[in-house]
Design an enzyme around this catalytic site. Structure first.
Site, short mmCIF file in Angstrom:
data_model
loop_
_atom_site.label_atom_id
_atom_site.label_comp_id
_atom_site.label_asym_id
_atom_site.label_seq_id
_atom_site.Cartn_x
_atom_site.Cartn_y
_atom_site.Cartn_z
N CYS A 80 25.28 38.16 66.37
CA CYS A 80 26.13 39.29 66.76
C CYS A 80 26.77 39.87 65.50
O CYS A 80 27.89 40.39 65.53
CB CYS A 80 27.17 38.89 67.80
SG CYS A 80 28.18 37.48 67.36
N ASP A 140 20.26 31.48 68.18
CA ASP A 140 21.34 32.46 68.17
C ASP A 140 22.36 31.93 67.16
O ASP A 140 23.22 31.14 67.49
CB ASP A 140 21.94 32.59 69.58
CG ASP A 140 22.96 33.71 69.66
OD1 ASP A 140 22.66 34.81 69.19
OD2 ASP A 140 24.07 33.47 70.18
N ALA A 177 21.71 26.69 69.40
CA ALA A 177 23.18 26.85 69.33
C ALA A 177 23.63 27.40 70.67
O ALA A 177 23.72 28.60 70.86
CB ALA A 177 23.55 27.78 68.18
N SER A 178 23.95 26.51 71.61
CA SER A 178 23.93 26.88 73.03
C SER A 178 25.25 27.31 73.65
O SER A 178 25.26 28.16 74.53
CB SER A 178 23.39 25.70 73.85
OG SER A 178 22.08 25.41 73.48
N ALA A 179 26.36 26.65 73.29
CA ALA A 179 27.61 26.89 74.02
C ALA A 179 28.06 28.35 73.87
O ALA A 179 27.79 28.97 72.84
CB ALA A 179 28.69 25.95 73.50
N ASP A 190 24.14 19.03 64.14
CA ASP A 190 23.90 20.15 63.26
C ASP A 190 22.42 20.48 63.44
O ASP A 190 21.55 19.63 63.21
CB ASP A 190 24.19 19.73 61.82
CG ASP A 190 23.98 20.87 60.82
OD1 ASP A 190 23.04 21.65 61.01
OD2 ASP A 190 24.73 20.94 59.83
N GLY A 194 26.85 28.76 76.99
CA GLY A 194 25.74 28.55 77.92
C GLY A 194 25.17 29.79 78.56
O GLY A 194 24.31 29.69 79.43
N GLU A 212 24.34 21.85 70.83
CA GLU A 212 25.61 22.44 70.43
C GLU A 212 26.28 21.55 69.39
O GLU A 212 26.44 20.35 69.60
CB GLU A 212 26.53 22.62 71.64
CG GLU A 212 27.92 23.14 71.32
CD GLU A 212 27.93 24.40 70.44
OE1 GLU A 212 28.73 24.45 69.50
OE2 GLU A 212 27.12 25.32 70.71
N LYS A 231 23.14 32.19 77.34
CA LYS A 231 21.71 32.33 77.05
C LYS A 231 20.94 31.11 77.55
O LYS A 231 19.80 31.23 78.01
CB LYS A 231 21.48 32.55 75.56
CG LYS A 231 22.14 33.83 75.04
CD LYS A 231 21.99 33.96 73.54
CE LYS A 231 22.87 35.05 72.97
NZ LYS A 231 24.32 34.68 73.02
#
Length: 473
Positions: free
Chosen positions: A245, A192, A123-125, A174, A127, A147, A129
């Site tokens: 988070c 993440d 789950a990148s965006a 997904d 960017g 993403e 991490k």
């Protein structure tokens, strides 16, 4: 002031460890976050960056869990995102806590950074991490960055390109599909996970204004499905970092214990209590990091590290191969010409552990570790676009110049660099012999390509990267 509702405060009071106080939690949640950045070591060393920015009034306070991370302050009231150094990718504005997951992923047993290493960021965006992982990988191996949101894929690619990442392949799925499509493929995986975002209240005081614990069940179900998929996609002996988070146990510890319930002895929790000095202050009994805002004066965050000890049964049959892959290996003649063009024009030696691929007269550089994955799933973008073929010769692409190092660059002054990023030509004080295409740089890191005409540098910056405003110190 942060907007808490009583349900949220009651929930925190139940979750908060006994050695921490509610008064401190509320006080720190109402404090603004300290500004933090991460130096991009793909482009500049930490020491060189500190030397460069100290002369501009910056003061640095090291972040204990990230050697490249610093809380920073300066005496000049300017937007960091509009500075030359940010636009050229020398640093990333990144919250300190969010630097924890990549650090945990590469800590402990020495990760062998080589051309065959495969890492997945599920789950990148936007960017932060992803680009931190690429720097820790030293642009070697393959980093698959996924993403789910289509609009955020563009932001992700822009940041990957700005930071000079060369070893990345972008996907738009997904992330529950990875266990199915790329079963036991990755050496390391970062999940993440999407979450309720309780830890971000210092950044967004209204984040929890309408908080309702009952709405989190859907999120938790998604988190459990994603961590199962991640574990299936992980090689035996590989490392998985799960992070959020969020502050609640149900989105954090409970999700990790769910994985253990599903896969049993194949799952081993790795303690993070020695990840950095005083990490034990945030450690749970399992060795997870549950960071509350008052512990390190940061956002709230959760990080767990998990090792896969044995293979687990594949839950579906291997999907059929994807057809119509649009790239083919470049012919030897074109590959040789491209290598010569980059070397003779820009002083760039193309990496040996990468494949030159061709599509409709476009030439791309693919990480070698990508080859076995071709056809297993659809990729939005792979590696670097190197150049376009012309009737005679080649035309270099901007992203290739940002990612590939060269000793042959023309360093610009602050004012010249500002002019270049605003799309303007650079006048030269002396008229000399024209040199054709050249790399222009600032602080020994590339800004882009210009055409040296003898009396000026004609700007070749892509139009979509031209800025209206650049901040100078």
């Amino acid at each position: 002031m942060a907007h808490f509702n009583q349900n949220f405060l009651d929930s925190i009071e139940r979750e908060l460890p006994t050695h921490l106080s509610m008064d401190d939690f509320i006080a720190y949640s109402n404090k603004p976050l300290r500004l933090s950045i991460r130096v991009n070591t793909l482009k500049i060393s930490v020491d060189s960056f500190i030397e460069l920015m100290t002369t501009k009034g910056w003061q640095f306070d090291p972040i204990p869990w990230c050697a490249e991370g610093f809380w920073v302050s300066n005496n000049v009231d300017i937007q960091l995102g509009n500075t030359i150094e940010h636009l050229q990718g020398l640093f990333y504005i990144q919250e300190a806590s969010s630097m924890l997951p990549p650090t945990a992923l590469f800590d402990g047993e020495q990760t062998d950074i080589n051309a065959n290493l495969r890492v997945l960021d599920m789950a990148s965006a936007p960017g932060s991490k992803t680009t931190q992982i690429a720097a820790l990988m030293e642009n070697q191996g393959l980093l698959v960055a996924n993403e789910y949101s289509a609009s955020r894929v563009k932001v992700l690619h822009a940041n990957v390109a700005r930071m000079g990442v060369a070893n990345c392949a972008l996907t738009h799925f997904d992330a529950r599909v990875f266990g199915e499509y790329l079963y036991e493929t990755f050496d390391s995986i970062l999940l993440d996970a999407p979450c309720s975002g309780e830890g971000t209240i210092r950044k967004d005081p209204d984040a929890l204004k309408n908080w309702d614990n009952n709405e989190n069940k859907g999120i938790v179900d998604t988190q459990k499905a994603l961590i199962e998929s991640a574990f299936l996609a992980l090689k035996v002996g590989g490392q998985l970092v799960y992070s959020t988070c969020a502050l609640s146990r149900q989105e954090n510890q409970d999700v990790c214990h769910h994985l253990k319930t599903v896969f049993g002895d194949a799952v081993e929790f790795t303690s993070l209590n020695k990840l950095f000095r005083h990490a034990d202050k945030a450690c749970t009994e399992e060795g997870f990091l549950h960071v509350w805002p008052q512990i390190y004066d940061s956002e709230g965050f959760f990080v767990a590290k998990i090792k896969k000890l044995t293979s687990v049964e594949r839950q579906v049959e291997e999907p059929r191969k994807q057809k119509n892959f649009p790239f083919s290996e470049a012919k030897p003649k074109q590959a040789t010409e491209l290598k010569s063009y980059f070397k003779e024009t820009f002083g760039i030696t193309l990496p040996k552990d990468a494949e030159i691929m061709e599509r409709d007269l476009e030439y791309w550089l693919f990480p070698k570790a990508m080859t076995p994955l071709i056809g297993k799933m659809r990729f939005q973008r792979i590696g670097l676009k190197l150049a376009d073929a012309l009737k005679k010769g080649y035309k270099v692409r901007h992203e290739a110049i940002l990612a590939l190092s060269s000793p042959d660059m023309i360093n610009l002054t602050d004012e010249q660099a500002k002019e270049f990023l605003m799309g303007r030509d650079i006048s030269l004080t002396e008229k000399v012999k024209p040199q054709g295409e050249v790399i222009v740089a600032y602080a020994n890191a590339p800004l882009g390509v210009a055409k040296h005409l003898g009396n000026k540098l004609k700007n070749n910056l892509p139009r979509d990267l031209v800025k209206d405003k650049i901040a100078l110190y």
